[in-house]
Design an enzyme around this catalytic site. Structure first.
Site: not given
Length: 242
Positions: A200, A205
């Site tokens: 990933e 984030e």
């Protein structure tokens, strides 16, 4: 004390006149015949001395030029100036969300949230788009006195693009992301069929208050995954790696 400068000349056996210009000592002014060639005057060097100096110069050039080239070859970086891109897809406008699937299962990460499908998201105005922007937001209408249960968290939205990409340059134009306690805005790329085996890439984030002031970009891989053949220049700081 004054320094004297003048031209000095001396005759050699060949009868040729050799002239030099420099700073002379007091004894040299009185006796010009005592003048000796300076150490830096290569015209007075012997063949042996010239050969040694030439060899030293070659070694110096080798160290200054060849060694850095070898180091760069051993640590190659991509030549980004030669990469060429052409626009393949653009996600924008009022049909922005037509390019995405809505995720409505329990959060795989165990977050305190209820993910809404497209109908529920439209009902509570959690996703909407205009010609200039697309909005994804969390439900702020639910309270302790609402009829809708919030025991599993507030309604929120998680979407995944219908198309998949093997490589490319992907640009996101993000105007605003929420910050504060309980927020978790994110943009990431993954193989949804083989997650987390195929890794990933977390592009954006910001989890909770701790990281709301900075972006925690991360790469998630399986154990033993490396990219030794292709290296990248890193300007950020690695917080944690395993």
């Amino acid at each position: 004390m004054k320094s004297s400068y003048r031209s000095a000349a001396s005759f050699q056996n060949s009868g040729k006149l050799n002239a030099s210009f420099g700073l002379l000592r007091k004894d040299e002014l009185k006796n010009p015949s005592s003048i000796e060639p300076r150490w830096w005057d290569v015209r007075a060097w012997s063949k042996k001395k010239l050969a040694i100096a030439g060899a030293g110069l070659i070694v110096l050039i080798t160290v200054v030029v060849v060694v850095p080239v070898r180091v760069l070859k051993n640590r190659p970086y991509p030549n980004y100036s030669k990469l060429k891109y052409s626009l393949k897809d653009t996600y924008s406008g009022t049909d922005f969300f037509d390019n995405f699937d809505y995720f409505d299962a329990p959060d795989p990460s165990g977050g305190f949230v209820q993910y809404a499908d497209s109908e529920v998201a439209a009902q509570y105005n959690l996703t909407y788009a205009s010609s200039s922007r697309s909005v994804v937001r969390v439900d702020a209408s639910a309270t302790a006195h609402s009829n809708r249960s919030t025991s599993d968290g507030r309604l929120s939205v998680r979407i995944s693009s219908k198309k998949q990409y093997e490589d490319g340059l992907i640009i996101f134009d993000v105007v605003h992301t929420p910050i504060g306690c309980g927020t978790w805005p994110a943009l990431w790329m993954s193989d949804v069929v083989n997650w987390p085996t195929n890794g990933e890439i977390d592009i954006l984030e910001a989890v909770n208050v701790i990281s709301s002031a900075r972006n925690q970009m991360a790469l998630h891989t399986t154990s033993g995954c490396t990219m030794k053949s292709v290296k990248r220049k890193q300007t950020g700081k690695t917080i944690h790696s395993t």
